[in-house]
Design a protein around this motif. Structure first.
Motif, PDB file in Angstrom:
ATOM      1  N   THR A 174       0.837  -1.196   0.000  1.00 26.39           N
ATOM      2  CA  THR A 174       0.000   0.000   0.000  1.00 26.39           C
ATOM      3  C   THR A 174       0.874   1.249   0.000  1.00 26.39           C
ATOM      4  O   THR A 174       2.068   1.198   0.290  1.00 26.39           O
ATOM      5  CB  THR A 174      -0.931   0.058   1.230  1.00 26.39           C
ATOM      6  OG1 THR A 174      -0.133   0.004   2.425  1.00 26.39           O
ATOM      7  CG2 THR A 174      -1.910  -1.105   1.235  1.00 26.39           C
ATOM      8  N   ALA A 175       0.263   2.362  -0.343  1.00 28.41           N
ATOM      9  CA  ALA A 175       0.898   3.676  -0.243  1.00 28.41           C
ATOM     10  C   ALA A 175      -0.176   4.648   0.231  1.00 28.41           C
ATOM     11  O   ALA A 175      -1.383   4.353   0.149  1.00 28.41           O
ATOM     12  CB  ALA A 175       1.483   4.121  -1.580  1.00 28.41           C
ATOM     13  N   TRP A 176       0.259   5.819   0.718  1.00 25.43           N
ATOM     14  CA  TRP A 176      -0.686   6.762   1.312  1.00 25.43           C
ATOM     15  C   TRP A 176      -0.581   8.119   0.630  1.00 25.43           C
ATOM     16  O   TRP A 176       0.496   8.617   0.367  1.00 25.43           O
ATOM     17  CB  TRP A 176      -0.398   6.937   2.808  1.00 25.43           C
ATOM     18  CG  TRP A 176      -0.607   5.678   3.581  1.00 25.43           C
ATOM     19  CD1 TRP A 176       0.333   4.746   3.906  1.00 25.43           C
ATOM     20  CD2 TRP A 176      -1.841   5.183   4.104  1.00 25.43           C
ATOM     21  NE1 TRP A 176      -0.232   3.707   4.595  1.00 25.43           N
ATOM     22  CE2 TRP A 176      -1.570   3.955   4.737  1.00 25.43           C
ATOM     23  CE3 TRP A 176      -3.151   5.667   4.102  1.00 25.43           C
ATOM     24  CZ2 TRP A 176      -2.549   3.191   5.359  1.00 25.43           C
ATOM     25  CZ3 TRP A 176      -4.129   4.907   4.715  1.00 25.43           C
ATOM     26  CH2 TRP A 176      -3.825   3.690   5.336  1.00 25.43           C
ATOM     27  N   ILE A 177      -1.748   8.691   0.353  1.00 28.26           N
ATOM     28  CA  ILE A 177      -1.791  10.062  -0.149  1.00 28.26           C
ATOM     29  C   ILE A 177      -2.818  10.825   0.682  1.00 28.26           C
ATOM     30  O   ILE A 177      -3.770  10.247   1.215  1.00 28.26           O
ATOM     31  CB  ILE A 177      -2.162  10.142  -1.647  1.00 28.26           C
ATOM     32  CG1 ILE A 177      -3.514   9.462  -1.913  1.00 28.26           C
ATOM     33  CG2 ILE A 177      -1.061   9.559  -2.513  1.00 28.26           C
ATOM     34  CD1 ILE A 177      -4.010   9.639  -3.328  1.00 28.26           C
ATOM     35  N   ARG A 178      -2.611  12.145   0.794  1.00 31.58           N
ATOM     36  CA  ARG A 178      -3.518  12.988   1.558  1.00 31.58           C
ATOM     37  C   ARG A 178      -4.374  13.799   0.590  1.00 31.58           C
ATOM     38  O   ARG A 178      -3.850  14.420  -0.340  1.00 31.58           O
ATOM     39  CB  ARG A 178      -2.716  13.908   2.481  1.00 31.58           C
ATOM     40  CG  ARG A 178      -3.567  14.800   3.357  1.00 31.58           C
ATOM     41  CD  ARG A 178      -2.745  15.376   4.484  1.00 31.58           C
ATOM     42  NE  ARG A 178      -1.489  15.941   4.005  1.00 31.58           N
ATOM     43  CZ  ARG A 178      -0.494  16.290   4.814  1.00 31.58           C
ATOM     44  NH1 ARG A 178      -0.602  16.112   6.103  1.00 31.58           N
ATOM     45  NH2 ARG A 178       0.610  16.818   4.316  1.00 31.58           N
ATOM     46  N   THR A 183     -12.105  16.991  -2.244  1.00 33.43           N
ATOM     47  CA  THR A 183     -11.707  15.962  -3.207  1.00 33.43           C
ATOM     48  C   THR A 183     -12.127  14.583  -2.716  1.00 33.43           C
ATOM     49  O   THR A 183     -12.616  13.749  -3.488  1.00 33.43           O
ATOM     50  CB  THR A 183     -10.189  15.997  -3.425  1.00 33.43           C
ATOM     51  OG1 THR A 183      -9.804  17.300  -3.862  1.00 33.43           O
ATOM     52  CG2 THR A 183      -9.765  14.987  -4.465  1.00 33.43           C
ATOM     53  N   PHE A 184     -11.935  14.340  -1.409  1.00 35.59           N
ATOM     54  CA  PHE A 184     -12.343  13.057  -0.841  1.00 35.59           C
ATOM     55  C   PHE A 184     -13.846  12.855  -0.986  1.00 35.59           C
ATOM     56  O   PHE A 184     -14.313  11.759  -1.331  1.00 35.59           O
ATOM     57  CB  PHE A 184     -11.940  12.980   0.632  1.00 35.59           C
ATOM     58  CG  PHE A 184     -12.512  11.787   1.333  1.00 35.59           C
ATOM     59  CD1 PHE A 184     -11.948  10.530   1.186  1.00 35.59           C
ATOM     60  CD2 PHE A 184     -13.647  11.916   2.141  1.00 35.59           C
ATOM     61  CE1 PHE A 184     -12.490   9.419   1.819  1.00 35.59           C
ATOM     62  CE2 PHE A 184     -14.188  10.810   2.785  1.00 35.59           C
ATOM     63  CZ  PHE A 184     -13.614   9.560   2.624  1.00 35.59           C
ATOM     64  N   ASP A 185     -14.631  13.906  -0.723  1.00 34.22           N
ATOM     65  CA  ASP A 185     -16.090  13.787  -0.835  1.00 34.22           C
ATOM     66  C   ASP A 185     -16.498  13.430  -2.265  1.00 34.22           C
ATOM     67  O   ASP A 185     -17.407  12.613  -2.483  1.00 34.22           O
ATOM     68  CB  ASP A 185     -16.758  15.090  -0.404  1.00 34.22           C
ATOM     69  CG  ASP A 185     -16.660  15.327   1.103  1.00 34.22           C
ATOM     70  OD1 ASP A 185     -16.392  14.347   1.838  1.00 34.22           O
ATOM     71  OD2 ASP A 185     -16.829  16.484   1.533  1.00 34.22           O
ATOM     72  N   ARG A 186     -15.836  14.032  -3.240  1.00 36.71           N
ATOM     73  CA  ARG A 186     -16.153  13.723  -4.640  1.00 36.71           C
ATOM     74  C   ARG A 186     -15.761  12.292  -4.982  1.00 36.71           C
ATOM     75  O   ARG A 186     -16.488  11.592  -5.700  1.00 36.71           O
ATOM     76  CB  ARG A 186     -15.432  14.705  -5.558  1.00 36.71           C
ATOM     77  CG  ARG A 186     -15.937  16.136  -5.460  1.00 36.71           C
ATOM     78  CD  ARG A 186     -15.127  17.060  -6.354  1.00 36.71           C
ATOM     79  NE  ARG A 186     -15.271  16.681  -7.762  1.00 36.71           N
ATOM     80  CZ  ARG A 186     -14.507  17.181  -8.731  1.00 36.71           C
ATOM     81  NH1 ARG A 186     -13.549  18.069  -8.429  1.00 36.71           N
ATOM     82  NH2 ARG A 186     -14.700  16.811  -9.973  1.00 36.71           N
ATOM     83  N   LEU A 187     -14.594  11.845  -4.467  1.00 38.32           N
ATOM     84  CA  LEU A 187     -14.169  10.469  -4.717  1.00 38.32           C
ATOM     85  C   LEU A 187     -15.125   9.482  -4.069  1.00 38.32           C
ATOM     86  O   LEU A 187     -15.477   8.445  -4.648  1.00 38.32           O
ATOM     87  CB  LEU A 187     -12.744  10.269  -4.193  1.00 38.32           C
ATOM     88  CG  LEU A 187     -12.137   8.877  -4.395  1.00 38.32           C
ATOM     89  CD1 LEU A 187     -12.035   8.546  -5.876  1.00 38.32           C
ATOM     90  CD2 LEU A 187     -10.759   8.800  -3.738  1.00 38.32           C
ATOM     91  N   ASP A 201     -10.640   0.417  -6.174  1.00 32.55           N
ATOM     92  CA  ASP A 201     -11.567   0.304  -7.301  1.00 32.55           C
ATOM     93  C   ASP A 201     -12.015   1.682  -7.791  1.00 32.55           C
ATOM     94  O   ASP A 201     -12.139   1.915  -8.995  1.00 32.55           O
ATOM     95  CB  ASP A 201     -12.791  -0.519  -6.887  1.00 32.55           C
ATOM     96  CG  ASP A 201     -12.411  -1.926  -6.457  1.00 32.55           C
ATOM     97  OD1 ASP A 201     -11.813  -2.644  -7.269  1.00 32.55           O
ATOM     98  OD2 ASP A 201     -12.699  -2.273  -5.309  1.00 32.55           O
ATOM     99  N   ALA A 202     -12.256   2.594  -6.847  1.00 25.47           N
ATOM    100  CA  ALA A 202     -12.704   3.935  -7.226  1.00 25.47           C
ATOM    101  C   ALA A 202     -11.624   4.677  -8.011  1.00 25.47           C
ATOM    102  O   ALA A 202     -11.896   5.275  -9.059  1.00 25.47           O
ATOM    103  CB  ALA A 202     -13.088   4.722  -5.971  1.00 25.47           C
ATOM    104  N   VAL A 203     -10.400   4.641  -7.501  1.00 18.32           N
ATOM    105  CA  VAL A 203      -9.309   5.337  -8.186  1.00 18.32           C
ATOM    106  C   VAL A 203      -9.003   4.663  -9.513  1.00 18.32           C
ATOM    107  O   VAL A 203      -8.756   5.331 -10.529  1.00 18.32           O
ATOM    108  CB  VAL A 203      -8.056   5.373  -7.285  1.00 18.32           C
ATOM    109  CG1 VAL A 203      -6.875   5.961  -8.040  1.00 18.32           C
ATOM    110  CG2 VAL A 203      -8.338   6.190  -6.022  1.00 18.32           C
TER     111      VAL A 203
END
Length: 212
Positions: A174-178, A183-187, A201-203
């Motif tokens: 895994t890797a982490w992004i902030r 942006t999170f709400d839209r994703l 799956d979303a990304v």
């Protein structure tokens, strides 16, 4: 006869993953030598990545493009990076001793050091330890204090694999992004709208749509 301030020489012996540890951290072991008894030492360490002290193949240059720009601009953009600053308290010793410097590590790609370490495919990371602090010693039975010389430093070449193994241990595959909240709400809305099972799956669906 008055005592002289102890002269210290510091070298970095090795590095290993700090254990036990809830969060990822590396433990560097220092070798300290003094020509007179030391009652205590407060050692401040600034750890820098000496990015100019190693070579880079085309793969590394592409992975580090965000940090240093296109390869043709590296001549003026490649520079030293601050990794961290720590303080270590070393107890009394005579002659020589060892002391650990524990460095917290992050997979946050907004941090330049993490971005650099992730971008290296292999080889070694050239590190420079810059030391400041206060050495305490006895002079005719009285406790005295003196600052370390400004040029007290040490170099160390850390295998890239040490950092990568640490990240694999704490963040396997895994890797982490902030993300900003908006942006999170839209994703999240995209994930729900398309009934996708997880964040990967979303990304992935967005990347496939954009042709990435």
């Amino acid at each position: 006869m008055p005592a002289t301030t102890p002269a210290l020489r510091i070298e970095v012996r090795d590095v290993e993953a700090a254990t036990p540890a809830v969060a990822p951290a590396l433990r560097f072991r220092l070798d300290l030598r003094a020509d007179a008894p030391v009652r205590a030492l407060t050692l401040a360490t600034q750890l820098r990545i000496d990015a100019t002290a190693r070579g880079y193949d085309e793969q590394a240059r592409q992975r580090l493009k965000e940090l240093f720009g296109p390869p043709e601009e590296w001549g003026r953009n490649l520079s030293s990076l601050l990794w961290t600053q720590t303080v270590t308290h070393v107890p009394a010793f005579e002659g020589s001793t060892t002391a650990p410097v524990t460095v917290a590590c992050t997979y946050d790609f907004d941090v330049a050091a993490a971005k650099y370490l992730h971008g290296l495919p292999d080889g070694e990371v050239p590190l420079r330890f810059l030391f400041t602090g206060t050495v305490f010693y006895l002079d005719d039975g009285r406790l005295q204090a003196a600052c370390l010389p400004w040029d007290t430093e040490a170099d160390f070449r850390m295998p890239v694999s040490v950092w990568k193994d640490l990240m694999d241990r704490h963040f396997p595959d895994t890797a982490w992004i902030r993300l900003e909240r908006g942006t999170f709400d839209r994703l999240y809305a995209h994930r729900v709208r398309h009934t996708l099972l997880g964040w990967d799956d979303a990304v992935r669906s967005l990347l496939e749509t954009s042709g990435g």
